[in-house]
Design a protein around this motif. Structure first.
Motif, PDB file in Angstrom:
ATOM      1  N   ASP A   5       0.825  -1.198   0.000  1.00 37.24           N
ATOM      2  CA  ASP A   5       0.000   0.000   0.000  1.00 37.24           C
ATOM      3  C   ASP A   5       0.863   1.252   0.000  1.00 37.24           C
ATOM      4  OD1 ASP A   5      -2.319  -1.462   0.026  1.00 37.24           O
ATOM      5  OD2 ASP A   5      -2.516  -1.422   2.217  1.00 37.24           O
ATOM      6  N   HIS A   6       1.930   1.223   0.804  1.00 39.24           N
ATOM      7  CA  HIS A   6       2.809   2.387   0.894  1.00 39.24           C
ATOM      8  C   HIS A   6       3.459   2.680  -0.460  1.00 39.24           C
ATOM      9  CE1 HIS A   6       5.803   5.207   2.211  1.00 39.24           C
ATOM     10  NE2 HIS A   6       6.739   4.453   1.653  1.00 39.24           N
ATOM     11  N   ALA A 142       2.074  15.843  -5.848  1.00 39.81           N
ATOM     12  CA  ALA A 142       3.412  15.827  -5.253  1.00 39.81           C
ATOM     13  C   ALA A 142       3.406  15.099  -3.915  1.00 39.81           C
ATOM     14  CB  ALA A 142       3.930  17.253  -5.084  1.00 39.81           C
ATOM     15  N   LEU A 143       2.363  15.290  -3.124  1.00 39.15           N
ATOM     16  CA  LEU A 143       2.253  14.590  -1.848  1.00 39.15           C
ATOM     17  C   LEU A 143       2.081  13.092  -2.066  1.00 39.15           C
ATOM     18  CD1 LEU A 143       0.015  17.131   0.110  1.00 39.15           C
ATOM     19  CD2 LEU A 143       2.419  16.579   0.582  1.00 39.15           C
ATOM     20  N   ASP A 144       1.322  12.710  -3.093  1.00 39.74           N
ATOM     21  CA  ASP A 144       1.217  11.288  -3.440  1.00 39.74           C
ATOM     22  C   ASP A 144       2.589  10.717  -3.753  1.00 39.74           C
ATOM     23  OD1 ASP A 144      -1.449  10.637  -3.127  1.00 39.74           O
ATOM     24  OD2 ASP A 144      -2.011  11.255  -5.150  1.00 39.74           O
ATOM     25  N   LEU A 148       2.460  10.910   1.015  1.00 34.49           N
ATOM     26  CA  LEU A 148       1.689  11.628   2.038  1.00 34.49           C
ATOM     27  C   LEU A 148       0.366  12.162   1.507  1.00 34.49           C
ATOM     28  CD1 LEU A 148       4.432  13.714   3.908  1.00 34.49           C
ATOM     29  CD2 LEU A 148       3.417  11.543   4.578  1.00 34.49           C
ATOM     30  N   GLY A 149      -0.126  11.593   0.406  1.00 32.83           N
ATOM     31  CA  GLY A 149      -1.371  12.082  -0.163  1.00 32.83           C
ATOM     32  C   GLY A 149      -2.541  11.995   0.801  1.00 32.83           C
ATOM     33  N   HIS A 150      -2.496  11.067   1.736  1.00 39.83           N
ATOM     34  CA  HIS A 150      -3.582  10.864   2.699  1.00 39.83           C
ATOM     35  C   HIS A 150      -3.518  11.839   3.878  1.00 39.83           C
ATOM     36  CE1 HIS A 150      -0.118   8.733   4.125  1.00 39.83           C
ATOM     37  NE2 HIS A 150      -0.691   8.378   5.262  1.00 39.83           N
ATOM     38  N   LEU A 169      10.024  18.164   0.644  1.00 36.21           N
ATOM     39  CA  LEU A 169      10.443  17.599  -0.641  1.00 36.21           C
ATOM     40  C   LEU A 169       9.333  17.764  -1.680  1.00 36.21           C
ATOM     41  CD1 LEU A 169      12.475  15.973  -2.332  1.00 36.21           C
ATOM     42  CD2 LEU A 169      11.469  13.882  -1.373  1.00 36.21           C
ATOM     43  N   ALA A 170       8.102  17.493  -1.273  1.00 36.32           N
ATOM     44  CA  ALA A 170       6.973  17.673  -2.202  1.00 36.32           C
ATOM     45  C   ALA A 170       6.881  19.127  -2.659  1.00 36.32           C
ATOM     46  CB  ALA A 170       5.674  17.243  -1.524  1.00 36.32           C
ATOM     47  N   ARG A 171       7.078  20.059  -1.742  1.00 31.76           N
ATOM     48  CA  ARG A 171       7.031  21.489  -2.095  1.00 31.76           C
ATOM     49  C   ARG A 171       8.118  21.846  -3.109  1.00 31.76           C
ATOM     50  NH1 ARG A 171       7.766  25.232   2.940  1.00 31.76           N
ATOM     51  NH2 ARG A 171       9.850  24.291   2.792  1.00 31.76           N
ATOM     52  N   ALA A 172       9.288  21.211  -2.982  1.00 35.68           N
ATOM     53  CA  ALA A 172      10.371  21.477  -3.931  1.00 35.68           C
ATOM     54  C   ALA A 172      10.092  20.863  -5.294  1.00 35.68           C
ATOM     55  CB  ALA A 172      11.689  20.936  -3.375  1.00 35.68           C
TER      56      ALA A 172
END
Length: 367
Positions: A5-6, A142-144, A148-150, A169-172
């Motif tokens: 799942d991860h 990006a979070l997915d 961390l999309g959840h 990292l997602a923000r970058a």
């Protein structure tokens, strides 16, 4: 959540994620004779570095060696005193940071505590004038990507340190930069989380194909994730090469001392080789003659029976490390030597042993 799942959450299919619909081909990065002075102090001495599109290169070295300054010059946060910085074929030396199209992740997470995770990830897009709905959708992608999309509706204080760094990292990544810069992004994390996030950064970088420059003082991190490593010392690049090159064929004593674990033992060099404990070993780098210090890797020293040629020593300590054991001995001439050997080959403190060195190439320095 299961491992499967991860991985599904962290690495969605291309069709489901806008960031992956048109993977980047990477951008060439070049330093040409970069010099950086702070007043009368020179911290970078004519650094030359060429990074291929999509390559992951680490700047590795001790504190104060100039690696973070080099990254800041690349980012446009510092102006080089001399030299040029190129992204692709364009000289960006005089461009401000916001016009270099880079993403950057720092040691500190620097998240806005009053914004939700998804809004933190979308911040760069909003600053570029992207509409709220589009920015939120791309931030969710990006979070997915970082798994961390959840958690998009949470606030930073509701996340662990590792999760907060994933948001950074997602923000970058959300702005789809040409180059990703990572400045000691893992050093504030505990050991297990550091390894997990290190490996995930590498997987994401490979999947996106983004050119990445990673600053670290941790040699294990650099060896684990890099295509090539530039070892820096006193504002200069001592050697650049693959992790295997640096470990097996260090060009200088500084590289041999910093990359990997070595024992420094006395030897006598002559004719491109060095004699250590009666064994003649080939030498990396420039040939020296006369007494030298020899850098010997622990896996190239072994315990031998009393009936075989070797050097007498006394066990100072022995550490069990799972699949192997690392033992420190002191020879009769007071030299400390580390040995890496089978975990089943047990020795005790104070025990008299004999050791021998394998005829593998070594690095030396003049005494």
């Amino acid at each position: 959540m299961t491992t499967a799942d991860h991985l599904t959450r962290a690495f969605p299919s291309t069709a489901d994620n806008a960031l992956l619909s048109d993977p980047a081909v990477g951008t060439r990065v070049e330093f040409r004779g970069i010099v950086k002075d702070y007043g009368s102090t020179r911290v970078l001495h004519g650094v030359d570095l060429n990074i291929a599109p999509g390559e992951f290169v680490s700047l590795l070295g001790p504190s104060g060696c100039g690696k973070t300054t080099a990254l800041r010059v690349l980012a446009g946060l510092e102006q080089a005193t001399e030299g040029a910085v190129l992204l692709g074929d364009r000289d960006v030396s005089n461009l401000p940071t916001n016009r270099r199209d880079i993403g950057m992740v720092f040691q500190s997470y620097s998240l806005f505590p009053h914004l939700r995770v998804v809004d933190n990830a979308a911040f760069g897009l909003r600053r570029r004038g992207v509409g709220r709905a589009d920015a939120s959708r791309r931030a969710a992608d990006a979070l997915d990507l970082v798994g961390l999309g959840h958690l998009g509706d949470r606030f930073p204080h509701q996340l662990s340190g590792g999760q907060q760094q994933r948001v950074a990292l997602a923000r970058a990544l959300v702005t789809e930069p040409r180059v990703l810069l990572l400045d000691e992004p893992l050093s504030a994390l505990d050991a297990k989380v550091r390894v997990q996030l290190r490996d995930e950064i590498r997987r994401i970088q490979l999947r996106l194909g983004i050119t990445t420059v990673f600053v670290t003082h941790d040699q294990e991190e650099a060896l684990a994730v890099s295509d090539r490593i530039a070892v820096m010392d006193a504002g200069r690049i001592e050697q650049i090469g693959t992790p295997e090159d640096l470990y097996l064929r260090p060009a200088t004593a500084q590289v041999a001392a910093f990359v990997g674990l070595s024992s420094v033992v006395p030897g006598v060099a002559e004719g491109g080789a060095v004699t250590v404990w009666g064994v003649r070993l080939p030498v990396h780098g420039a040939a020296l003659d006369g007494p030298v210090d020899v850098f010997v890797r622990p896996e190239n020293v072994r315990l031998v029976p009393a009936s075989l040629p070797g050097v007498a020593a006394v066990v100072e300590e022995s550490t069990f490390l799972g699949s192997y054991r690392r033992t420190l001995v002191r020879t009769d001439d007071r030299t400390l030597v580390r040995i890496q050997h089978s975990a089943t080959e047990r020795v005790d403190y104070g025990e008299r042993v004999r050791i021998a060195v394998a005829a593998e190439p070594v690095t030396v320095r003049a005494r």
